[in-house]
Design a protein around this motif. Structure first.
Motif, PDB file in Angstrom:
ATOM      1  N   GLN A 168      11.508  -2.410   5.164  1.00 31.91           N
ATOM      2  CA  GLN A 168      10.307  -2.099   5.935  1.00 31.91           C
ATOM      3  C   GLN A 168       9.383  -3.307   6.094  1.00 31.91           C
ATOM      4  OE1 GLN A 168       9.942   2.133   3.783  1.00 31.91           O
ATOM      5  NE2 GLN A 168       8.265   1.787   5.212  1.00 31.91           N
ATOM      6  N   GLY A 169       9.797  -4.452   5.556  1.00 32.23           N
ATOM      7  CA  GLY A 169       8.996  -5.665   5.693  1.00 32.23           C
ATOM      8  C   GLY A 169       7.792  -5.730   4.770  1.00 32.23           C
ATOM      9  N   PHE A 170       7.830  -4.934   3.701  1.00 34.01           N
ATOM     10  CA  PHE A 170       6.672  -4.848   2.822  1.00 34.01           C
ATOM     11  C   PHE A 170       6.617  -5.924   1.732  1.00 34.01           C
ATOM     12  CE2 PHE A 170       5.729  -0.227   3.888  1.00 34.01           C
ATOM     13  CZ  PHE A 170       4.429  -0.484   4.308  1.00 34.01           C
ATOM     14  N   VAL A 171       7.729  -6.583   1.432  1.00 29.49           N
ATOM     15  CA  VAL A 171       7.737  -7.511   0.299  1.00 29.49           C
ATOM     16  C   VAL A 171       6.713  -8.621   0.495  1.00 29.49           C
ATOM     17  CG1 VAL A 171       9.092  -9.209  -0.976  1.00 29.49           C
ATOM     18  CG2 VAL A 171      10.091  -6.982  -0.440  1.00 29.49           C
ATOM     19  N   ASP A 172       6.830  -9.355   1.586  1.00 27.93           N
ATOM     20  CA  ASP A 172       5.863 -10.432   1.846  1.00 27.93           C
ATOM     21  C   ASP A 172       4.476  -9.870   2.130  1.00 27.93           C
ATOM     22  OD1 ASP A 172       7.696 -12.438   1.455  1.00 27.93           O
ATOM     23  OD2 ASP A 172       8.215 -12.613   3.581  1.00 27.93           O
ATOM     24  N   ALA A 173       4.415  -8.691   2.762  1.00 29.78           N
ATOM     25  CA  ALA A 173       3.115  -8.097   3.092  1.00 29.78           C
ATOM     26  C   ALA A 173       2.331  -7.743   1.833  1.00 29.78           C
ATOM     27  CB  ALA A 173       3.323  -6.852   3.946  1.00 29.78           C
ATOM     28  N   ILE A 174       3.014  -7.222   0.816  1.00 31.00           N
ATOM     29  CA  ILE A 174       2.334  -6.880  -0.437  1.00 31.00           C
ATOM     30  C   ILE A 174       1.928  -8.143  -1.181  1.00 31.00           C
ATOM     31  CG2 ILE A 174       2.629  -5.805  -2.706  1.00 31.00           C
ATOM     32  CD1 ILE A 174       4.447  -3.728  -1.287  1.00 31.00           C
ATOM     33  N   ARG A 175       2.795  -9.132  -1.181  1.00 27.61           N
ATOM     34  CA  ARG A 175       2.439 -10.412  -1.824  1.00 27.61           C
ATOM     35  C   ARG A 175       1.233 -11.045  -1.132  1.00 27.61           C
ATOM     36  NH1 ARG A 175       8.724 -12.472  -2.105  1.00 27.61           N
ATOM     37  NH2 ARG A 175       9.251 -11.567  -4.137  1.00 27.61           N
ATOM     38  N   ASP A 176       1.218 -11.005   0.192  1.00 26.21           N
ATOM     39  CA  ASP A 176       0.093 -11.560   0.949  1.00 26.21           C
ATOM     40  C   ASP A 176      -1.185 -10.766   0.673  1.00 26.21           C
ATOM     41  OD1 ASP A 176       1.769 -13.436   2.033  1.00 26.21           O
ATOM     42  OD2 ASP A 176       1.991 -12.421   3.966  1.00 26.21           O
ATOM     43  N   PHE A 177      -1.049  -9.455   0.565  1.00 29.54           N
ATOM     44  CA  PHE A 177      -2.206  -8.608   0.290  1.00 29.54           C
ATOM     45  C   PHE A 177      -2.798  -8.972  -1.067  1.00 29.54           C
ATOM     46  CE2 PHE A 177      -4.683  -4.920  -0.775  1.00 29.54           C
ATOM     47  CZ  PHE A 177      -5.157  -4.451   0.433  1.00 29.54           C
ATOM     48  N   ALA A 178      -1.946  -9.121  -2.076  1.00 28.94           N
ATOM     49  CA  ALA A 178      -2.421  -9.502  -3.405  1.00 28.94           C
ATOM     50  C   ALA A 178      -3.102 -10.872  -3.371  1.00 28.94           C
ATOM     51  CB  ALA A 178      -1.262  -9.511  -4.398  1.00 28.94           C
ATOM     52  N   ALA A 179      -2.517 -11.798  -2.631  1.00 24.09           N
ATOM     53  CA  ALA A 179      -3.083 -13.152  -2.541  1.00 24.09           C
ATOM     54  C   ALA A 179      -4.402 -13.178  -1.775  1.00 24.09           C
ATOM     55  CB  ALA A 179      -2.080 -14.085  -1.871  1.00 24.09           C
ATOM     56  N   SER A 180      -4.650 -12.155  -0.961  1.00 23.63           N
ATOM     57  CA  SER A 180      -5.876 -12.114  -0.165  1.00 23.63           C
ATOM     58  C   SER A 180      -7.114 -11.810  -1.008  1.00 23.63           C
ATOM     59  CB  SER A 180      -5.746 -11.047   0.932  1.00 23.63           C
ATOM     60  OG  SER A 180      -5.896  -9.735   0.404  1.00 23.63           O
ATOM     61  N   GLY A 181      -6.902 -11.335  -2.231  1.00 20.54           N
ATOM     62  CA  GLY A 181      -8.029 -10.999  -3.095  1.00 20.54           C
ATOM     63  C   GLY A 181      -8.482  -9.561  -3.006  1.00 20.54           C
ATOM     64  N   ARG A 182      -7.896  -8.793  -2.085  1.00 25.38           N
ATOM     65  CA  ARG A 182      -8.261  -7.386  -1.972  1.00 25.38           C
ATOM     66  C   ARG A 182      -7.604  -6.575  -3.098  1.00 25.38           C
ATOM     67  NH1 ARG A 182      -6.332  -6.573   4.066  1.00 25.38           N
ATOM     68  NH2 ARG A 182      -5.005  -8.332   3.397  1.00 25.38           N
ATOM     69  N   PRO A 183      -8.260  -5.519  -3.570  1.00 23.91           N
ATOM     70  CA  PRO A 183      -7.732  -4.762  -4.711  1.00 23.91           C
ATOM     71  C   PRO A 183      -6.401  -4.076  -4.403  1.00 23.91           C
ATOM     72  CG  PRO A 183     -10.081  -4.332  -4.419  1.00 23.91           C
ATOM     73  CD  PRO A 183      -9.623  -5.073  -3.201  1.00 23.91           C
ATOM     74  N   LEU A 184      -5.453  -4.245  -5.330  1.00 21.11           N
ATOM     75  CA  LEU A 184      -4.125  -3.640  -5.237  1.00 21.11           C
ATOM     76  C   LEU A 184      -3.837  -2.923  -6.542  1.00 21.11           C
ATOM     77  CD1 LEU A 184      -1.268  -3.326  -3.913  1.00 21.11           C
ATOM     78  CD2 LEU A 184      -0.695  -5.541  -4.960  1.00 21.11           C
ATOM     79  N   PHE A 185      -3.278  -1.705  -6.445  1.00 18.67           N
ATOM     80  CA  PHE A 185      -3.046  -0.884  -7.630  1.00 18.67           C
ATOM     81  C   PHE A 185      -1.632  -0.306  -7.599  1.00 18.67           C
ATOM     82  CE2 PHE A 185      -3.277   2.844 -10.319  1.00 18.67           C
ATOM     83  CZ  PHE A 185      -4.171   2.514 -11.312  1.00 18.67           C
ATOM     84  N   GLY A 186      -0.824  -0.599  -8.625  1.00 19.42           N
ATOM     85  CA  GLY A 186       0.522  -0.056  -8.740  1.00 19.42           C
ATOM     86  C   GLY A 186       0.567   1.105  -9.714  1.00 19.42           C
ATOM     87  N   ILE A 187       1.387   2.118  -9.404  1.00 22.41           N
ATOM     88  CA  ILE A 187       1.499   3.302 -10.256  1.00 22.41           C
ATOM     89  C   ILE A 187       2.958   3.528 -10.638  1.00 22.41           C
ATOM     90  CG2 ILE A 187       1.257   5.814 -10.358  1.00 22.41           C
ATOM     91  CD1 ILE A 187      -1.140   5.599  -8.497  1.00 22.41           C
ATOM     92  N   CYS A 188       3.229   3.622 -11.933  1.00 20.76           N
ATOM     93  CA  CYS A 188       4.542   3.933 -12.497  1.00 20.76           C
ATOM     94  C   CYS A 188       5.576   2.906 -12.021  1.00 20.76           C
ATOM     95  CB  CYS A 188       4.939   5.371 -12.186  1.00 20.76           C
ATOM     96  SG  CYS A 188       6.301   5.981 -13.216  1.00 20.76           S
ATOM     97  N   LEU A 189       6.573   3.314 -11.230  1.00 22.88           N
ATOM     98  CA  LEU A 189       7.515   2.340 -10.685  1.00 22.88           C
ATOM     99  C   LEU A 189       6.780   1.271  -9.888  1.00 22.88           C
ATOM    100  CD1 LEU A 189      10.394   1.351 -10.070  1.00 22.88           C
ATOM    101  CD2 LEU A 189      10.461   3.010  -8.188  1.00 22.88           C
ATOM    102  N   GLY A 190       5.686   1.652  -9.250  1.00 16.82           N
ATOM    103  CA  GLY A 190       4.878   0.686  -8.513  1.00 16.82           C
ATOM    104  C   GLY A 190       4.333  -0.417  -9.391  1.00 16.82           C
TER     105      GLY A 190
END
Length: 209
Positions: A59-81
């Motif tokens: 779904q193209g999320f790998v780089d998108a999630i990494r970029d989101f984390a690098a942007s400084g915006r809050p990211l929250f993973g749950i369990c497997l996440g």
């Protein structure tokens, strides 16, 4: 707005209902374009690590999630996440993760019940963390057969642990990226307060570069 990432392996209903009960705006997103517009994001997860990473890649999320984390915006993973945020997992062979943090996810080994399922008491290693502000050091609900091996990661990311025949990282975080091995949306007042603390970071536009 909080984006709840839909990659086919998350408990979207219970997570979204928890955010709704807290009174925050959210959207279930299934594309990197939608994620890029969010103020904060939640990466839920139920199932196998390798399958999850395959879905994220497709779904193209790998780089998108990494970029989101690098942007400084809050990211929250749950369990497997939470597990997906680390370098690799040994679940059904070696699988590469998002590698936002160093660390190896391993299977519980021992003559005890696996999966680790039920309520376990939390132990806060960083009680001053914004994520656990005013959160009772109580019990949270866990369901997992694999866990982050604390010997393979940086100790300073460990905000809270649980004990299941060994030390189990239960809450992790650094700068704008946080996660829990347990399900906060199923963990009563303890979990809801923790989610509320995260959502407040999103609402206040807190960023960490």
């Amino acid at each position: 707005m909080i984006a709840i990432i839909d990659y086919g392996m998350g408990n979207l209903h219970s997570v979204s209902k928890a955010i709704e009960r807290l009174g925050y705006d959210y959207e279930i997103v299934d594309s990197p374009e939608q994620l890029s517009k969010a103020d904060g994001a939640i990466l839920p997860g139920v199932g196998a690590f390798g399958d999850a990473m395959r879905n994220l890649r497709e779904q193209g999320f790998v780089d998108a999630i990494r970029d989101f984390a690098a942007s400084g915006r809050p990211l929250f993973g749950i369990c497997l996440g939470m597990q997906l945020l680390f370098s690799e997992s040994e679940e059904h062979g070696q699988n590469e993760g998002l590698a936002i943090f160093p660390g190896v996810v391993r299977r519980f080994q021992g003559d005890y019940k696996i999966p680790h399922m039920g309520w376990n008491r939390l132990n806060f290693l960083q009680p001053d963390s914004v994520l656990v502000k005013d959160v009772e050091q109580g019990y949270a609900y866990f369901v997992h057969s694999y866990f982050l091996d604390p010997a393979t990661t940086d100790r300073d990311i460990l905000i809270g642990t649980a004990d299941y025949f060994q030390e189990v990282p239960a809450i992790i975080g650094r700068k704008n990226v946080y996660a829990t091995q347990f399900h906060p949306e199923k963990s009563g007042d303890v979990g809801m307060k923790l989610l509320d603390n995260f959502a407040k970071l999103v609402k206040e536009g807190v960023k960490h570069g």
